[in-house]
Design a protein around this motif. Structure first.
Motif, PDB file in Angstrom:
ATOM      1  N   ASN A  48       0.835  -1.201   0.000  1.00 49.49           N
ATOM      2  CA  ASN A  48       0.000   0.000   0.000  1.00 49.49           C
ATOM      3  C   ASN A  48       0.874   1.258   0.000  1.00 49.49           C
ATOM      4  O   ASN A  48       0.782   2.114   0.870  1.00 49.49           O
ATOM      5  CB  ASN A  48      -0.968  -0.013   1.188  1.00 49.49           C
ATOM      6  CG  ASN A  48      -2.102   0.967   1.030  1.00 49.49           C
ATOM      7  OD1 ASN A  48      -2.206   1.669   0.031  1.00 49.49           O
ATOM      8  ND2 ASN A  48      -2.961   1.029   2.031  1.00 49.49           N
ATOM      9  N   ASN A  51      -0.673   4.508   0.592  1.00 49.66           N
ATOM     10  CA  ASN A  51      -1.409   4.556   1.858  1.00 49.66           C
ATOM     11  C   ASN A  51      -2.908   4.826   1.627  1.00 49.66           C
ATOM     12  O   ASN A  51      -3.532   5.621   2.323  1.00 49.66           O
ATOM     13  CB  ASN A  51      -0.810   5.598   2.811  1.00 49.66           C
ATOM     14  CG  ASN A  51      -1.104   5.259   4.265  1.00 49.66           C
ATOM     15  OD1 ASN A  51      -1.294   4.100   4.609  1.00 49.66           O
ATOM     16  ND2 ASN A  51      -1.136   6.264   5.103  1.00 49.66           N
ATOM     17  N   GLU A  53      -6.805   4.445   1.755  1.00 48.73           N
ATOM     18  CA  GLU A  53      -7.771   3.965   2.749  1.00 48.73           C
ATOM     19  C   GLU A  53      -8.946   3.341   2.005  1.00 48.73           C
ATOM     20  O   GLU A  53      -9.970   3.983   1.766  1.00 48.73           O
ATOM     21  CB  GLU A  53      -8.210   5.110   3.652  1.00 48.73           C
ATOM     22  CG  GLU A  53      -7.092   5.610   4.549  1.00 48.73           C
ATOM     23  CD  GLU A  53      -7.539   6.687   5.520  1.00 48.73           C
ATOM     24  OE1 GLU A  53      -8.756   6.918   5.655  1.00 48.73           O
ATOM     25  OE2 GLU A  53      -6.657   7.287   6.134  1.00 48.73           O
ATOM     26  N   VAL A  82      -4.408  -3.038   4.549  1.00 50.44           N
ATOM     27  CA  VAL A  82      -3.396  -2.649   5.533  1.00 50.44           C
ATOM     28  C   VAL A  82      -2.862  -1.266   5.190  1.00 50.44           C
ATOM     29  O   VAL A  82      -2.785  -0.895   4.017  1.00 50.44           O
ATOM     30  CB  VAL A  82      -2.225  -3.658   5.598  1.00 50.44           C
ATOM     31  CG1 VAL A  82      -2.689  -5.005   6.072  1.00 50.44           C
ATOM     32  CG2 VAL A  82      -1.509  -3.763   4.278  1.00 50.44           C
ATOM     33  N   PRO A  83      -2.510  -0.474   6.189  1.00 46.39           N
ATOM     34  CA  PRO A  83      -1.873   0.809   5.896  1.00 46.39           C
ATOM     35  C   PRO A  83      -0.483   0.555   5.297  1.00 46.39           C
ATOM     36  O   PRO A  83      -0.022  -0.589   5.234  1.00 46.39           O
ATOM     37  CB  PRO A  83      -1.776   1.487   7.262  1.00 46.39           C
ATOM     38  CG  PRO A  83      -1.841   0.382   8.249  1.00 46.39           C
ATOM     39  CD  PRO A  83      -2.652  -0.706   7.617  1.00 46.39           C
ATOM     40  N   ARG A  84       0.196   1.605   4.879  1.00 43.88           N
ATOM     41  CA  ARG A  84       1.544   1.447   4.314  1.00 43.88           C
ATOM     42  C   ARG A  84       2.375   0.619   5.293  1.00 43.88           C
ATOM     43  O   ARG A  84       2.488   0.946   6.471  1.00 43.88           O
ATOM     44  CB  ARG A  84       2.196   2.800   4.083  1.00 43.88           C
ATOM     45  CG  ARG A  84       3.543   2.698   3.398  1.00 43.88           C
ATOM     46  CD  ARG A  84       4.191   4.053   3.182  1.00 43.88           C
ATOM     47  NE  ARG A  84       3.350   4.941   2.389  1.00 43.88           N
ATOM     48  CZ  ARG A  84       2.921   6.133   2.813  1.00 43.88           C
ATOM     49  NH1 ARG A  84       3.241   6.578   4.000  1.00 43.88           N
ATOM     50  NH2 ARG A  84       2.181   6.877   2.037  1.00 43.88           N
ATOM     51  N   THR A  85       2.921  -0.474   4.793  1.00 43.77           N
ATOM     52  CA  THR A  85       3.636  -1.423   5.640  1.00 43.77           C
ATOM     53  C   THR A  85       4.862  -1.944   4.898  1.00 43.77           C
ATOM     54  O   THR A  85       4.797  -2.194   3.698  1.00 43.77           O
ATOM     55  CB  THR A  85       2.725  -2.632   5.981  1.00 43.77           C
ATOM     56  OG1 THR A  85       1.519  -2.160   6.573  1.00 43.77           O
ATOM     57  CG2 THR A  85       3.395  -3.591   6.941  1.00 43.77           C
TER      58      THR A  85
END
Length: 96
Positions: A48, A51, A53, A82-85
């Motif tokens: 992501n 990022n 949503e 998932v958020p930026r990971t």
């Protein structure tokens, strides 16, 4: 060294007659890797990147939350992306 960018854009039908569809979802993921030695590889994944949503997957079914009618309400239920990971991996091979 190898680098891979994967962008997905999805809009799915949630029931067979196609009367309910999910909202469009676009995700950008990056993956890179480097062979340190013959049997040792390092990888880095970035999920992501933008990022966003958005939902990762959507479902359509009847449910009933407190305060809703006893017969329930048909609605879209979702699992958020998932958020930026970032994930780093190290693979060590044994043998030949």
């Amino acid at each position: 060294m190898a680098v891979c960018a994967c962008a997905t854009s999805v809009r799915e039908r949630l029931i067979e007659d196609d009367s309910v569809r999910s909202k469009p979802t676009t995700l950008l993921n990056l993956q890179g890797g480097y062979e340190i030695a013959k049997n040792v590889k390092l990888s880095v994944d970035l999920f992501n990147v933008l990022n966003a949503e958005v939902s990762d997957i959507d479902y359509y079914f009847e449910s009933r939350l407190p305060g809703e009618p006893l017969e329930g309400v048909n609605d879209i239920h979702f699992h958020p992306a998932v958020p930026r990971t970032a994930r780093v991996g190290l693979v060590i091979g044994f043998g030949k």
